[in-house]
Design a protein around this motif. Structure first.
Motif, PDB file in Angstrom:
ATOM      1  N   LEU A 165       0.812  -0.971   0.221  1.00 25.58           N
ATOM      2  CA  LEU A 165      -0.074   0.024  -0.371  1.00 25.58           C
ATOM      3  C   LEU A 165       0.559   1.672   0.163  1.00 25.58           C
ATOM      4  O   LEU A 165       0.041   2.271  -0.297  1.00 25.58           O
ATOM      5  CB  LEU A 165      -0.975   0.319   1.106  1.00 25.58           C
ATOM      6  CG  LEU A 165      -1.637  -1.230   1.433  1.00 25.58           C
ATOM      7  CD1 LEU A 165      -3.223  -1.134   2.694  1.00 25.58           C
ATOM      8  CD2 LEU A 165      -3.168  -1.174  -0.247  1.00 25.58           C
ATOM      9  N   LEU A 166       2.253   1.416   0.147  1.00 27.67           N
ATOM     10  CA  LEU A 166       2.874   2.641   0.197  1.00 27.67           C
ATOM     11  C   LEU A 166       2.984   2.577  -1.427  1.00 27.67           C
ATOM     12  O   LEU A 166       3.202   1.799  -1.958  1.00 27.67           O
ATOM     13  CB  LEU A 166       4.208   1.896   0.774  1.00 27.67           C
ATOM     14  CG  LEU A 166       4.223   1.715   2.140  1.00 27.67           C
ATOM     15  CD1 LEU A 166       5.609   0.982   2.941  1.00 27.67           C
ATOM     16  CD2 LEU A 166       4.214   2.399   3.140  1.00 27.67           C
ATOM     17  N   ILE A 181      12.601   1.038  -8.425  1.00 30.21           N
ATOM     18  CA  ILE A 181      14.064   2.038  -7.974  1.00 30.21           C
ATOM     19  C   ILE A 181      15.656   1.038  -8.328  1.00 30.21           C
ATOM     20  O   ILE A 181      16.825   1.400  -8.366  1.00 30.21           O
ATOM     21  CB  ILE A 181      13.498   1.566  -5.905  1.00 30.21           C
ATOM     22  CG1 ILE A 181      12.951   2.861  -6.011  1.00 30.21           C
ATOM     23  CG2 ILE A 181      15.206   1.803  -5.375  1.00 30.21           C
ATOM     24  CD1 ILE A 181      12.544   2.464  -3.952  1.00 30.21           C
ATOM     25  N   LEU A 182      15.479  -0.461  -8.207  1.00 32.30           N
ATOM     26  CA  LEU A 182      16.634  -0.635  -8.801  1.00 32.30           C
ATOM     27  C   LEU A 182      17.176  -1.122  -9.757  1.00 32.30           C
ATOM     28  O   LEU A 182      17.470  -0.972 -10.114  1.00 32.30           O
ATOM     29  CB  LEU A 182      15.759  -2.816  -8.499  1.00 32.30           C
ATOM     30  CG  LEU A 182      17.189  -3.468  -8.346  1.00 32.30           C
ATOM     31  CD1 LEU A 182      18.520  -3.169  -7.665  1.00 32.30           C
ATOM     32  CD2 LEU A 182      16.911  -5.042  -8.090  1.00 32.30           C
ATOM     33  N   THR A 209      14.143 -11.730  -1.835  1.00 37.76           N
ATOM     34  CA  THR A 209      15.480 -11.102  -2.490  1.00 37.76           C
ATOM     35  C   THR A 209      15.518  -9.155  -1.942  1.00 37.76           C
ATOM     36  O   THR A 209      14.695  -8.653  -2.246  1.00 37.76           O
ATOM     37  CB  THR A 209      16.301 -11.088  -3.822  1.00 37.76           C
ATOM     38  OG1 THR A 209      16.035 -12.317  -4.578  1.00 37.76           O
ATOM     39  CG2 THR A 209      17.230 -10.104  -3.396  1.00 37.76           C
ATOM     40  N   SER A 210      16.663  -9.042  -1.381  1.00 45.27           N
ATOM     41  CA  SER A 210      16.662  -7.663  -0.969  1.00 45.27           C
ATOM     42  C   SER A 210      16.938  -6.455  -2.019  1.00 45.27           C
ATOM     43  O   SER A 210      17.961  -7.226  -2.611  1.00 45.27           O
ATOM     44  CB  SER A 210      17.262  -7.377   0.122  1.00 45.27           C
ATOM     45  OG  SER A 210      17.767  -5.990   0.548  1.00 45.27           O
ATOM     46  N   VAL A 211      16.233  -5.396  -2.491  1.00 46.30           N
ATOM     47  CA  VAL A 211      16.575  -4.379  -3.215  1.00 46.30           C
ATOM     48  C   VAL A 211      18.218  -3.767  -2.254  1.00 46.30           C
ATOM     49  O   VAL A 211      19.293  -3.018  -3.176  1.00 46.30           O
ATOM     50  CB  VAL A 211      15.669  -3.600  -3.363  1.00 46.30           C
ATOM     51  CG1 VAL A 211      15.523  -2.633  -4.312  1.00 46.30           C
ATOM     52  CG2 VAL A 211      14.119  -3.843  -3.929  1.00 46.30           C
ATOM     53  N   THR A 212      17.622  -2.976  -1.396  1.00 46.91           N
ATOM     54  CA  THR A 212      18.470  -2.555  -0.453  1.00 46.91           C
ATOM     55  C   THR A 212      20.156  -3.154  -0.954  1.00 46.91           C
ATOM     56  O   THR A 212      21.158  -2.234  -1.209  1.00 46.91           O
ATOM     57  CB  THR A 212      17.845  -2.341   1.289  1.00 46.91           C
ATOM     58  OG1 THR A 212      17.361  -1.776   1.039  1.00 46.91           O
ATOM     59  CG2 THR A 212      19.195  -1.115   1.942  1.00 46.91           C
ATOM     60  N   ASN A 235      13.800   2.649   0.899  1.00 50.30           N
ATOM     61  CA  ASN A 235      14.354   1.785  -0.614  1.00 50.30           C
ATOM     62  C   ASN A 235      12.761   1.196  -1.250  1.00 50.30           C
ATOM     63  O   ASN A 235      12.998   0.633  -2.481  1.00 50.30           O
ATOM     64  CB  ASN A 235      14.935   1.391  -1.025  1.00 50.30           C
ATOM     65  CG  ASN A 235      17.147   2.046  -0.314  1.00 50.30           C
ATOM     66  OD1 ASN A 235      17.480   2.702  -0.876  1.00 50.30           O
ATOM     67  ND2 ASN A 235      17.777   1.357   0.283  1.00 50.30           N
ATOM     68  N   ASN A 236      11.794   1.482   0.380  1.00 46.84           N
ATOM     69  CA  ASN A 236      10.305   0.642  -0.705  1.00 46.84           C
ATOM     70  C   ASN A 236      10.935  -0.651  -0.858  1.00 46.84           C
ATOM     71  O   ASN A 236      10.711  -0.951  -1.760  1.00 46.84           O
ATOM     72  CB  ASN A 236      10.319   1.107  -1.954  1.00 46.84           C
ATOM     73  CG  ASN A 236       9.123   2.544  -1.248  1.00 46.84           C
ATOM     74  OD1 ASN A 236       8.931   2.779  -0.547  1.00 46.84           O
ATOM     75  ND2 ASN A 236       9.169   3.458  -2.491  1.00 46.84           N
TER      76      ASN A 236
END
Length: 328
Positions: free
Chosen positions: A27-28, A35-36, A84-87, A289-290
């Motif tokens: 919902l954000l 971003i990636l 998997t982490s985006v950050t 970083n969502n």
């Protein structure tokens, strides 16, 4: 029956928490794939099929229905796959949490335990000496609880790290001279870097334990069993510890057990001020970083820790107070 009822309640609470954990990040505003892709675009041209590949990798394929994403999410949780982490791409979320959580458990866990022991001990003594100069110090300690974490952390950094140079300014250990491991050099460096954040947590939280224990102690001293023990001529220290403090500490013990669940969440502001590599710092990076997968993994770990702590408290009270097992 009591145990079954408690387990059913907490399993239902866990399911509700997992469902909210899935819905809230979606919902954000924003998209982790965008971003990636912007990060990859800084290194060179991005192939046309990159977006589809990243959506499948991160589990945020917008072409799928919300229900399909939810089922895939639950299936991944059952397999221990948090995504998997985006950050920290391409690191799995489990690896990121596994690296951050020991720092938070050691820092916040030890600090919370120390604040609890000091607060309950001093609160019991202040309640026993009610009306004396010891009792008059309580408002000053309670004032510390109202001081914001970040303000107290900045003050301590300014005096003890910048001006006096007694402690390092930020970080978890000296990355330039030691490597993580079970060596004395690394442990000594970690203790040196963690002392100032630990002092911040202890000083800002000890007032609540102290004030709560003092008030319970004063209330307990008027109970019949304490008055009877004093009338028997028992030693004052025995009356204070065995009769008064032992019973007055029960609400504090319950609060401490619940607070242990939030230890996993870390002290986000404190970790951010000191750039401490814990769960709180990882959570802030995930939100900025969502990073859906990392946020969900962190929230799930925190939720499970809190629910387990509450369950242990309920079971503990069921043992020490049989009346709770018969209440509706």
């Amino acid at each position: 029956m009591y145990l079954l009822r408690k387990l059913t309640f907490y399993l239902a609470a866990l399911w509700a928490a997992v469902t909210l954990n899935f819905l809230i990040p979606r919902l954000l505003p924003g998209n982790p794939v965008d971003i990636l892709i912007s990060k990859l675009a800084q290194q060179g041209p991005v192939a046309p099929g990159t977006r589809d590949s990243l959506e499948m990798l991160l589990g945020s394929d917008t072409s799928e229905s919300l229900w399909s994403q939810y089922v895939s999410y639950l299936g991944g949780l059952l397999k221990g796959d948090f995504g998997t982490s985006v950050t920290y791409f391409p690191a799995p979320v489990t690896d990121v949490i596994g690296q951050a959580i020991p720092w938070t458990l050691l820092l916040v866990g030890i600090s919370t335990l120390l604040a609890f022991l000091l607060g309950v001990g001093l609160g019991a003594f202040a309640g026993w000496k009610r009306g004396t100069w010891v009792d008059s110090i309580i408002p000053a300690t309670a004032l510390l609880q109202s001081v914001p974490y970040f303000w107290l952390a900045l003050v301590l950094v300014y005096f003890f790290a910048v001006n006096l140079g007694w402690f390092p300014l930020s970080g978890g250990y000296d990355v330039n001279s030691v490597s993580p491991g079970w060596s004395w050099e690394f442990i000594e460096s970690a203790i040196s870097y963690g002392t100032l954040p630990a002092i911040t947590i202890v000083v800002s939280s000890i007032g609540g334990w102290l004030l709560g224990m003092r008030n319970m102690m004063v209330s307990t001293l008027s109970d019949d069993y304490v008055v009877t023990a004093e009338a028997k001529g028992l030693h004052p220290m025995r009356v204070m510890i065995t009769y008064a403090a032992r019973n007055a500490a029960l609400p504090s013990v319950a609060g401490f057990a619940i607070s242990l669940g939030f230890v996993v969440a870390g002290s986000i502001v404190t970790e951010q001020v000191f750039s401490y590599p814990g769960i709180g710092n990882a959570m802030l990076l995930a939100v900025s970083n969502n990073d859906y997968a990392l946020m969900q993994g962190l929230f799930l770990v925190i939720t499970i820790a809190v629910l387990v702590s509450n369950l242990l408290v309920d079971l503990f009270y069921g043992l020490i107070d049989p009346r709770t097992r018969t209440r509706n």
